[in-house]
Scaffold this motif. Structure first.
Motif, PDB file in Angstrom:
ATOM      1  N   LEU A 254       0.707  -1.151   0.013  1.00 16.07           N
ATOM      2  CA  LEU A 254      -0.072  -0.064   0.026  1.00 16.07           C
ATOM      3  C   LEU A 254       0.737   1.340  -0.153  1.00 16.07           C
ATOM      4  N   ALA A 255       2.151   1.119   0.733  1.00 16.05           N
ATOM      5  CA  ALA A 255       2.870   2.280   0.679  1.00 16.05           C
ATOM      6  C   ALA A 255       3.456   2.530  -0.640  1.00 16.05           C
ATOM      7  N   ALA A 256       3.700   1.574  -1.293  1.00 10.17           N
ATOM      8  CA  ALA A 256       4.447   1.477  -2.922  1.00 10.17           C
ATOM      9  C   ALA A 256       3.307   2.308  -3.625  1.00 10.17           C
ATOM     10  N   ILE A 301       5.925   4.982 -14.443  1.00  3.71           N
ATOM     11  CA  ILE A 301       6.358   3.728 -14.673  1.00  3.71           C
ATOM     12  C   ILE A 301       7.809   3.532 -14.219  1.00  3.71           C
ATOM     13  N   VAL A 302       8.592   4.686 -14.138  1.00  2.00           N
ATOM     14  CA  VAL A 302      10.028   4.615 -13.811  1.00  2.00           C
ATOM     15  C   VAL A 302       9.891   4.223 -12.338  1.00  2.00           C
ATOM     16  N   VAL A 303       9.052   4.986 -11.589  1.00  2.00           N
ATOM     17  CA  VAL A 303       9.206   4.857  -9.971  1.00  2.00           C
ATOM     18  C   VAL A 303       8.691   3.497  -9.420  1.00  2.00           C
ATOM     19  N   ARG A 308       9.782  -1.946  -7.732  1.00  2.00           N
ATOM     20  CA  ARG A 308       9.921  -3.508  -8.103  1.00  2.00           C
ATOM     21  C   ARG A 308      11.295  -3.945  -7.795  1.00  2.00           C
ATOM     22  N   LYS A 309      12.287  -3.254  -8.338  1.00  2.00           N
ATOM     23  CA  LYS A 309      13.736  -3.585  -7.962  1.00  2.00           C
ATOM     24  C   LYS A 309      14.040  -3.900  -6.506  1.00  2.00           C
TER      25      LYS A 309
END
Length: 313
Positions: A254-256, A301-303, A308-309
């Motif tokens: 949820l934070a992401a 998308i970049v974030v 994800r990384k």
């Protein structure tokens, strides 16, 4: 209720009247039935009714004409809408020519003798019959302990699937059962140790060997109880850790999502300020709104890729 049994040629049968070598089985007896037994065998009615009090502790009393052995045996009950186990007193009164058992309810410990599922027992051999009752009680304890461990295993197998609050409640109930068992088994152990020191009780060599077996089985039941309690504690800690870990994963997810969703919120907030239009980038550019949307999408998308990384999505 009073039932009278006697074994002849290793076959148990119910008889109609008191006789030498009989087993008098009292199940939830009334006050009148207890008074009848007290008068018939010259016993204190308080000792006859001792097993009917759930708060009575395990003990052994040596009287002039009889011996009272009071122990705790396992019993099933409904607690918090769940099938649970507890312990209830069982009184064994050994008189000159009869063995009297008193219990507040029908129990599997004594039912095994009535149904003749215990081999080589005789109601005429009073001490041996008494020790066989105590031995059978230890076996019932161990059987129920294994049943408790199987229920604990079933709960543990569901941890990977879907752990719910009810599983924690079930574990607490199982641990409560083990607490009752541990307390009663330790009290029974004290009674068994005293039986080895009382020379007044008439015993034969095979009776003494059977008593030693009862003590060993009682100690084994105590060890099983302690082991299963430790395992249940470990299982409960594991479940709590898994639940907390799942909660942390949800909060991280949820934070992401919040971080990603804040990007278009910030950009739309900046471009929505009430300032001169000529100073806002892309305000006079054809398709400026589309360009801003594309830039916002790319930043999102970049974030997302970066999160994800970092294993946050």
């Amino acid at each position: 209720m009073i039932n009278i049994y006697r074994t002849d040629n290793r076959i148990i049968s119910e008889i109609d009247q008191f006789d030498t070598g009989a087993w008098v089985k009292l199940t939830a007896p009334s006050l009148e039935e207890c008074a009848e037994i007290s008068d018939r065998f010259h016993m204190d009615i308080a000792d006859v009714r001792a097993a009917l009090d759930d708060e009575e502790s395990s003990r052994i009393n040596l009287e002039d004409e009889y011996t009272l052995i009071l122990v705790d045996i396992p019993s099933a009950e409904m607690r918090n809408n769940r099938h649970s186990y507890t312990t209830i007193p069982l009184g064994i009164l050994i008189a000159e020519d009869v063995v009297i058992t008193v219990c507040a309810e029908e129990t599997a410990v004594l039912r095994s003798f009535v149904e003749q599922r215990v081999r080589d027992f005789s109601t005429k051999k009073q001490m041996r019959f008494t020790y066989q009752i105590l031995y059978n009680a230890c076996m019932v304890y161990q059987s129920l302990l294994r049943s408790i461990d199987r229920k604990r295993t079933e709960i543990e197998e569901r941890i990977d699937q879907n752990t719910e609050d009810v599983d924690l409640i079930d574990l607490h109930e199982l641990e409560s059962n083990l607490v009752y068992f541990a307390t009663s088994l330790r009290a029974n152990g004290v009674v068994l140790d005293r039986l080895t020191r009382y020379g007044r009780l008439r015993q034969y060599s095979e009776d003494q060997e059977l008593l030693e077996d009862v003590i060993i089985e009682n100690r084994q039941a105590i060890e099983m109880t302690q082991i299963y309690r430790d395992i249940i504690n470990g299982t409960r800690e594991l479940m709590s850790t898994v639940i907390n870990n799942r909660l942390n994963n949800v909060m991280k997810y949820l934070a992401a999502i919040t971080i990603v969703m804040s990007i278009p919120t910030i950009i739309s907030g900046l471009w929505g300020m009430n300032v001169g239009g000529k100073w806002m980038p892309f305000s006079s550019t054809p398709h400026g709104f589309a360009i801003i949307c594309v830039i916002t999408l790319l930043l999102c998308i970049v974030v997302m890729l970066w999160l994800r990384k970092k294993k946050m999505l």
